[in-house]
Write a protein that holds these residues in place. Structure first.
Motif, short mmCIF file in Angstrom:
data_model
loop_
_atom_site.label_atom_id
_atom_site.label_comp_id
_atom_site.label_asym_id
_atom_site.label_seq_id
_atom_site.Cartn_x
_atom_site.Cartn_y
_atom_site.Cartn_z
N THR A 189 10.70 -7.12 -12.13
CA THR A 189 10.26 -6.20 -13.17
C THR A 189 10.84 -6.65 -14.52
O THR A 189 11.63 -7.58 -14.59
N SER A 190 10.44 -5.96 -15.58
CA SER A 190 10.96 -6.29 -16.91
C SER A 190 12.46 -6.02 -17.01
O SER A 190 13.13 -6.52 -17.90
N GLU A 191 12.99 -5.20 -16.08
CA GLU A 191 14.41 -4.89 -16.08
C GLU A 191 15.25 -5.98 -15.41
O GLU A 191 16.47 -5.99 -15.50
N SER A 192 14.57 -6.90 -14.72
CA SER A 192 15.29 -7.96 -14.02
C SER A 192 15.96 -8.89 -15.04
O SER A 192 15.38 -9.22 -16.07
N THR A 206 18.78 -12.49 -15.46
CA THR A 206 19.09 -13.76 -14.80
C THR A 206 20.02 -13.58 -13.62
O THR A 206 19.85 -14.15 -12.56
N ASN A 207 21.04 -12.74 -13.81
CA ASN A 207 22.05 -12.58 -12.76
C ASN A 207 21.94 -11.25 -12.03
O ASN A 207 22.72 -10.98 -11.13
N LYS A 208 20.99 -10.39 -12.42
CA LYS A 208 20.83 -9.10 -11.75
C LYS A 208 19.35 -8.74 -11.67
O LYS A 208 18.69 -8.56 -12.68
N THR A 209 18.86 -8.63 -10.46
CA THR A 209 17.47 -8.23 -10.28
C THR A 209 17.36 -6.71 -10.39
O THR A 209 18.37 -6.00 -10.40
N ALA A 210 16.12 -6.25 -10.45
CA ALA A 210 15.89 -4.80 -10.51
C ALA A 210 16.47 -4.11 -9.28
O ALA A 210 16.99 -3.00 -9.37
N PHE A 211 16.39 -4.79 -8.13
CA PHE A 211 16.89 -4.17 -6.90
C PHE A 211 18.40 -4.10 -6.88
O PHE A 211 18.98 -3.11 -6.40
N VAL A 212 19.07 -5.12 -7.41
CA VAL A 212 20.53 -5.08 -7.49
C VAL A 212 20.97 -3.91 -8.36
O VAL A 212 21.91 -3.17 -8.01
N LYS A 213 20.30 -3.70 -9.47
CA LYS A 213 20.62 -2.57 -10.34
C LYS A 213 20.36 -1.24 -9.63
O LYS A 213 21.13 -0.29 -9.77
N TYR A 214 19.28 -1.21 -8.86
CA TYR A 214 18.96 -0.02 -8.07
C TYR A 214 20.07 0.29 -7.07
O TYR A 214 20.51 1.44 -6.92
N LEU A 215 20.56 -0.74 -6.37
CA LEU A 215 21.66 -0.55 -5.42
C LEU A 215 22.90 -0.01 -6.11
O LEU A 215 23.60 0.86 -5.56
N GLU A 216 23.17 -0.51 -7.29
CA GLU A 216 24.35 -0.04 -8.03
C GLU A 216 24.22 1.43 -8.41
O GLU A 216 25.19 2.18 -8.37
N ASN A 250 0.82 -1.21 0.00
CA ASN A 250 0.00 0.00 0.00
C ASN A 250 0.85 1.27 0.00
O ASN A 250 0.37 2.35 -0.36
N TYR A 251 2.13 1.13 0.39
CA TYR A 251 3.02 2.30 0.48
C TYR A 251 4.19 2.19 -0.52
O TYR A 251 5.14 2.94 -0.44
N GLN A 252 4.07 1.27 -1.46
CA GLN A 252 5.21 0.95 -2.33
C GLN A 252 5.49 2.02 -3.39
O GLN A 252 4.59 2.59 -3.98
N LYS A 253 6.78 2.25 -3.60
CA LYS A 253 7.26 2.93 -4.80
C LYS A 253 8.02 1.89 -5.60
O LYS A 253 9.01 1.33 -5.14
N SER A 254 7.54 1.63 -6.81
CA SER A 254 8.03 0.51 -7.60
C SER A 254 9.38 0.78 -8.24
O SER A 254 9.78 1.92 -8.48
N LEU A 255 10.07 -0.32 -8.53
CA LEU A 255 11.35 -0.28 -9.25
C LEU A 255 11.15 -0.41 -10.76
O LEU A 255 12.12 -0.37 -11.52
N ALA A 256 9.90 -0.57 -11.20
CA ALA A 256 9.63 -0.71 -12.63
C ALA A 256 10.08 0.53 -13.39
O ALA A 256 9.95 1.64 -12.90
N ASP A 257 10.63 0.33 -14.59
CA ASP A 257 11.17 1.39 -15.46
C ASP A 257 12.59 1.78 -15.09
O ASP A 257 13.07 2.86 -15.49
N GLY A 258 13.28 0.95 -14.34
CA GLY A 258 14.70 1.18 -14.09
C GLY A 258 14.98 2.52 -13.43
O GLY A 258 14.33 2.90 -12.46
N GLU A 259 15.95 3.27 -13.97
CA GLU A 259 16.35 4.53 -13.35
C GLU A 259 15.28 5.61 -13.45
O GLU A 259 15.41 6.67 -12.83
N LYS A 260 14.21 5.34 -14.19
CA LYS A 260 13.10 6.29 -14.27
C LYS A 260 11.94 5.86 -13.37
O LYS A 260 10.87 6.45 -13.42
N SER A 261 12.17 4.87 -12.56
CA SER A 261 11.12 4.35 -11.68
C SER A 261 10.77 5.34 -10.57
O SER A 261 11.52 6.28 -10.30
#
Length: 279
Positions: free
Chosen positions: A160-163, A165-175, A63-74
């Motif tokens: 997300t569609s940005e995920s 095999t070896n890097k999830t959307a969150f891993v990319k977000y951390l980077e 209910n309070y989520q901000k999504s990681l969808a759309d990569g750096e434009k999320s």
């Protein structure tokens, strides 16, 4: 060794007696069957209760989520980029008008929480957030600054569609946001909560390095931003320009109200979150 041998001999005698006593074997089989049957319902009930608790926690946090969808434009990235600027640019130079809650209202203070669907400590913390979200502003849970409760969640296990095999959307977000987490970890070392010992150096190292293999859920950051017309209560020169002011990894407390009190203490910088008011 003598004692162990004696115990082994005792149980061997019992087993030999069972093998040689034909009538006892069917009774044992029946007993085992009934034991299995009677144990099924408690196991099923426990699994069902655990599943329902996990589902309730996930529903609350979504209910309070901000999504990681759309990569750096999320939405998650948009917020984090603003917070990075707030913490690294001159006071008053950052546009925070896009820092809004789930209802589109401007937020000047809120908890930023990194969660996961399969996270027992997230489930445990949910009870405290639930109480505080409904009772903040009451005589029992009063915010010193009069600001409303706000929470933003980012799911570390969101697919997300940005995920890849070896890097999830969150891993990319951390980077993308290593600077933000490094700053947040550095600030945590300066807090009363760290001095009062609820925070470990290892946990803070994982935060500072935004280590995807060890990033903790929940990670809870208290965010405070400049509120026009409000007195600067944090000792900064000029306009109030903070960002992350407190860090937690989970919420202390036995009951939901205890946890809500911990969250309120964090919000108010009281109790373990105050250098002059240890608990």
């Amino acid at each position: 060794m003598v004692i162990i041998a004696a115990i082994g001999a005792f149980f061997k005698k019992i087993w030999d007696w069972i093998r040689q006593t034909a009538w006892i074997q069917p009774l044992l089989i029946v007993g085992i069957i009934f034991g299995v049957i009677f144990s099924i319902k408690p196991i099923v009930d426990a699994a069902k209760a655990s599943s329902e608790k996990r589902k309730a926690a996930s529903t609350f946090y979504y209910n309070y989520q901000k999504s990681l969808a759309d990569g750096e434009k999320s939405k998650a990235d948009e917020l984090t980029y603003i917070l990075e600027d707030v913490m690294n640019k001159p006071a008053g130079s950052v546009d925070i008008s896009k820092v809004t809650n789930k209802d589109g209202q401007q937020m000047y203070k809120f908890f930023l929480m990194y969660v996961a669907e399969t996270c027992e400590n997230c489930e445990a913390a949910k009870d405290g957030f639930d109480v505080l979200s409904s009772e903040m502003g009451s005589d029992i849970f009063k915010a010193n600054d009069g600001l409303p409760f706000n929470l933003v969640t980012i799911f570390a296990d969101e697919l997300t569609s940005e995920s890849e095999t070896n890097k999830t959307a969150f891993v990319k977000y951390l980077e993308r946001h290593q600077t933000f987490f490094e700053d947040a970890g550095g600030i945590a070392y300066e807090t009363a909560y760290y001095t009062n010992k609820p925070l470990s150096d290892t946990d803070l190292e994982y935060l500072e390095t935004s280590d995807p293999d060890n990033f903790l859920t929940p990670t809870i950051l208290l965010i405070e931003l400049d509120q026009p017309g409000k007195e600067n209560k944090h000792g900064y020169d000029g306009l109030f320009n903070a960002g992350v002011t407190e860090v937690m990894f989970g919420v202390e407390g036995e009951t939901a109200h205890d946890k809500a009190q911990t969250l309120l203490d964090c919000w108010n910088h009281e109790g373990k979150f105050c250098f002059n008011d240890k608990k």
